[in-house]
Design an enzyme around this catalytic site. Structure first.
Site, mmCIF file in Angstrom:
data_model
loop_
_atom_site.group_PDB
_atom_site.id
_atom_site.type_symbol
_atom_site.label_atom_id
_atom_site.label_comp_id
_atom_site.label_asym_id
_atom_site.label_seq_id
_atom_site.Cartn_x
_atom_site.Cartn_y
_atom_site.Cartn_z
ATOM 1 N N LYS A 10 18.927 97.332 46.029
ATOM 2 C CA LYS A 10 18.692 97.017 44.607
ATOM 3 C C LYS A 10 18.296 98.284 43.855
ATOM 4 O O LYS A 10 17.790 99.259 44.462
ATOM 5 C CB LYS A 10 17.619 95.946 44.424
ATOM 6 N N ALA A 96 12.400 103.394 52.989
ATOM 7 C CA ALA A 96 11.270 103.757 52.116
ATOM 8 C C ALA A 96 11.759 104.588 50.942
ATOM 9 O O ALA A 96 11.239 105.655 50.647
ATOM 10 C CB ALA A 96 10.183 104.494 52.904
ATOM 11 N N ALA A 97 12.774 104.066 50.288
ATOM 12 C CA ALA A 97 13.480 104.839 49.266
ATOM 13 C C ALA A 97 13.348 104.255 47.868
ATOM 14 O O ALA A 97 13.789 104.849 46.890
ATOM 15 C CB ALA A 97 14.968 104.907 49.642
ATOM 16 N N GLY A 98 12.768 103.044 47.747
ATOM 17 C CA GLY A 98 12.736 102.369 46.445
ATOM 18 C C GLY A 98 13.979 101.533 46.225
ATOM 19 O O GLY A 98 14.262 101.077 45.114
ATOM 20 N N ALA A 100 14.723 98.832 48.400
ATOM 21 C CA ALA A 100 14.455 97.519 49.017
ATOM 22 C C ALA A 100 15.288 97.237 50.264
ATOM 23 O O ALA A 100 15.655 96.085 50.522
ATOM 24 C CB ALA A 100 14.641 96.401 47.992
ATOM 25 N N SER A 103 13.452 94.780 52.535
ATOM 26 C CA SER A 103 13.388 93.460 51.880
ATOM 27 C C SER A 103 14.747 92.781 51.920
ATOM 28 O O SER A 103 14.855 91.568 52.127
ATOM 29 C CB SER A 103 12.976 93.610 50.409
ATOM 30 N N ASP A 136 9.664 91.795 46.772
ATOM 31 C CA ASP A 136 11.076 91.970 46.393
ATOM 32 C C ASP A 136 12.022 91.065 47.181
ATOM 33 O O ASP A 136 13.213 91.017 46.890
ATOM 34 C CB ASP A 136 11.509 93.432 46.640
HETATM 35 C C1 LIG Z 1 8.122 98.836 43.489
HETATM 36 C C2 LIG Z 1 9.139 97.770 43.835
HETATM 37 C C3 LIG Z 1 9.991 97.487 42.585
HETATM 38 O O1 LIG Z 1 11.085 96.649 42.866
HETATM 39 O O2 LIG Z 1 10.039 98.111 44.850
HETATM 40 P P1 LIG Z 1 10.138 99.285 45.992
HETATM 41 O O3 LIG Z 1 9.870 100.613 45.395
HETATM 42 O O4 LIG Z 1 9.177 98.941 47.072
HETATM 43 O O5 LIG Z 1 11.570 99.199 46.477
HETATM 44 C C4 LIG Z 1 8.416 96.432 44.215
HETATM 45 O O6 LIG Z 1 7.524 96.013 43.202
HETATM 46 C C5 LIG Z 1 7.682 96.491 45.526
HETATM 47 O O7 LIG Z 1 7.979 95.345 46.241
HETATM 48 P P2 LIG Z 1 7.760 95.269 47.848
HETATM 49 O O8 LIG Z 1 8.185 96.552 48.478
HETATM 50 O O9 LIG Z 1 8.390 94.004 48.308
HETATM 51 O O10 LIG Z 1 6.197 95.197 47.902
HETATM 52 P P3 LIG Z 1 5.226 94.370 48.887
HETATM 53 O O11 LIG Z 1 5.655 94.618 50.288
HETATM 54 O O12 LIG Z 1 5.076 92.961 48.402
HETATM 55 O O13 LIG Z 1 3.847 95.104 48.605
HETATM 56 C C6 LIG Z 1 3.547 96.392 49.065
HETATM 57 C C7 LIG Z 1 2.280 96.856 48.363
HETATM 58 O O14 LIG Z 1 2.622 97.236 47.012
HETATM 59 C C8 LIG Z 1 1.637 96.786 46.088
HETATM 60 N N1 LIG Z 1 2.265 95.903 45.085
HETATM 61 C C9 LIG Z 1 3.478 95.352 45.297
HETATM 62 C C10 LIG Z 1 4.070 94.559 44.340
HETATM 63 C C11 LIG Z 1 3.353 94.323 43.147
HETATM 64 N N2 LIG Z 1 3.860 93.560 42.182
HETATM 65 N N3 LIG Z 1 2.136 94.869 42.951
HETATM 66 C C12 LIG Z 1 1.578 95.672 43.913
HETATM 67 O O15 LIG Z 1 0.477 96.173 43.714
HETATM 68 C C13 LIG Z 1 0.566 96.106 46.911
HETATM 69 O O16 LIG Z 1 -0.410 97.074 47.169
HETATM 70 C C14 LIG Z 1 1.242 95.756 48.202
HETATM 71 O O17 LIG Z 1 0.353 95.762 49.268
HETATM 72 N N1 LIG Z 2 14.653 96.328 58.419
HETATM 73 C C1 LIG Z 2 13.995 97.369 57.898
HETATM 74 N N2 LIG Z 2 14.671 98.338 57.257
HETATM 75 C C2 LIG Z 2 13.996 99.365 56.690
HETATM 76 N N3 LIG Z 2 12.680 99.546 56.765
HETATM 77 C C3 LIG Z 2 11.950 98.618 57.394
HETATM 78 C C4 LIG Z 2 12.583 97.490 57.989
HETATM 79 N N4 LIG Z 2 11.617 96.737 58.521
HETATM 80 C C5 LIG Z 2 10.460 97.343 58.291
HETATM 81 N N5 LIG Z 2 10.632 98.495 57.628
HETATM 82 C C6 LIG Z 2 9.552 99.384 57.167
HETATM 83 O O1 LIG Z 2 9.306 99.040 55.801
HETATM 84 C C7 LIG Z 2 8.909 100.181 55.042
HETATM 85 C C8 LIG Z 2 9.605 100.169 53.680
HETATM 86 O O2 LIG Z 2 10.975 100.265 53.866
HETATM 87 P P1 LIG Z 2 12.040 99.884 52.729
HETATM 88 O O3 LIG Z 2 12.148 98.423 52.581
HETATM 89 O O4 LIG Z 2 13.291 100.605 53.081
HETATM 90 O O5 LIG Z 2 11.364 100.532 51.450
HETATM 91 P P2 LIG Z 2 11.588 100.337 49.890
HETATM 92 O O6 LIG Z 2 11.158 98.926 49.544
HETATM 93 O O7 LIG Z 2 10.741 101.388 49.248
HETATM 94 O O8 LIG Z 2 13.022 100.583 49.630
HETATM 95 C C9 LIG Z 2 9.225 101.402 55.904
HETATM 96 O O9 LIG Z 2 8.001 101.964 56.249
HETATM 97 C C10 LIG Z 2 9.921 100.854 57.150
HETATM 98 O O10 LIG Z 2 9.471 101.472 58.335
#
Ligand SMILES: C[C@@](CO)(OP(=O)(O)O)[C@H](O)COP(=O)(O)OP(=O)(O)OC[C@H]1O[C@@H](n2ccc(N)nc2=O)[C@H](O)[C@@H]1O
Ligand SMILES: Nc1ncnc2c1ncn2[C@@H]1O[C@H](COP(=O)(O)OP(=O)(O)O)[C@@H](O)[C@H]1O
Length: 284
Positions: A10, A96-98, A100, A103, A136
């Protein structure tokens, strides 16, 4: 029997944080869409009551820390499934790239096991299960384009944006989502993206409208702590992307480009600075 699922990445076209909540999460307002960079999952039923994960990627956990494992365990426990599953993850989405990636793997596991075991779980219920795994995950269950509220789990489906090229560039750093939210001072944010203006640009199919309303308040944290992300944004802008934004908590930066003729110049230019560059399309 085997089932296969695609788990796309995403991007956040806009990401606003309204406030920090008492439960530690942040109240968000995000517009999210899928791109055609995807992990592929193969799920095969096992007679023994066990969950086995494998992957060609050497850099993700394969035990209970894997989000696909957690999704399989959740669905087995909740629906009292006493069979096992072998899940192979063909990882293409950077970790861990943003984007998802984890997820989306969890969401694909929920969809796939629902089919594999004929559980008949509705999409809404899969989203509710998904929310237990991560904020997410519900969006990744439904896909498409949506506005996400709450901590990300309250979804409203909207039209897909007009088709364009999406260039993703991930600098070689790992950014923790929890860390970025932890460093954000939500009450001190001076500027917020206009979710309403982005919604209206999408609903009228206006590419320039989308470009002028790209915004992500998490950039205030990630760009400050990781100047290489800011530098990457500037390079992508200089190379001629129509609009450039960090996705989620970063560090991936995406550029939106309407004209195909510009794409290879931007791709080649970025490859000089960054090994992980992908040219993809939005999933419509
Ligand atoms: C920032 C976003 C934007 O789409 O994505 P990513 O950069 O991770 O891809 C999301 O809000 C990330 O969602 P996700 O990666 O599922 O987060 P979660 O595992 O639920 O939460 C990880 C940690 O981020 C913080 N968190 C997450 C979501 C939210 N609305 N508020 C928060 O403060 C919390 O500290 C939580 O412990
Ligand atoms: N199936 C999976 N694919 C990628 N990362 C995973 C998975 N399961 C657990 N992780 C862990 O989840 C963390 C976040 O990964 P990712 O979902 O790729 O990040 P983001 O939501 O920032 O894109 C990483 O530290 C990774 O080790």
């Amino acid at each position: 029997m085997k089932v296969y699922e695609k788990a796309p990445a995403k991007i956040n076209l806009s990401l606003d944080v309204l406030r920090k909540r008492e439960d530690g999460f942040h109240e968000v307002e995000m517009i999210m869409t899928m791109v055609d960079l995807a992990d592929r999952l193969e799920m095969e039923e096992l007679p023994r009551d066990t969950i086995i994960i494998s992957s060609q990627a050497g850099y993700i956990p394969l035990d209970e820390k894997n989000l696909a494992f957690q999704a399989a365990k959740l669905i087995k426990d909740r629906y009292d499934v006493r069979k096992g599953v072998y899940i192979h993850l063909d990882k293409k989405i950077p970790v861990a790239a943003g984007l998802a990636g984890g997820s989306s793997d969890a969401a694909a596991t929920l969809r796939g096991l629902n089919r594999l075991w004929g559980l008949g779980i509705s999409e809404d219920e899969l989203c509710t299960l998904g929310a237990e795994l991560g904020s997410d995950v519900p969006f990744c269950v439904t896909g498409g384009t949506a506005i996400a509220r709450g901590r990300g789990e309250k979804l409203e489906r909207i039209n897909n944006p007009p088709q364009c090229w999406v260039i993703l560039a991930k600098p070689p750093i790992n950014v923790s989502t929890a860390d970025v939210y932890g460093k954000l001072r939500a009450s001190e944010l001076k500027q917020h993206p206009s979710t309403a203006a982005m919604l209206s640009a999408i609903s009228s199919g206006s590419f320039p409208g989308i470009i002028s309303n790209l915004g992500n308040v998490l950039e205030t944290v990630t760009l400050q702590y990781y100047p290489e992300v800011l530098q990457l944004k500037q390079i992508m802008q200089r190379l001629g992307a129509d609009g450039v934004l960090m996705s989620g908590s970063g560090p991936t930066v995406f550029g939106l480009v309407s004209k195909e003729a510009k794409v290879s110049r931007i791709y080649n230019g970025l490859r000089g600075f960054c090994k992980e560059v992908y040219v993809v399309r939005m999933l419509t």
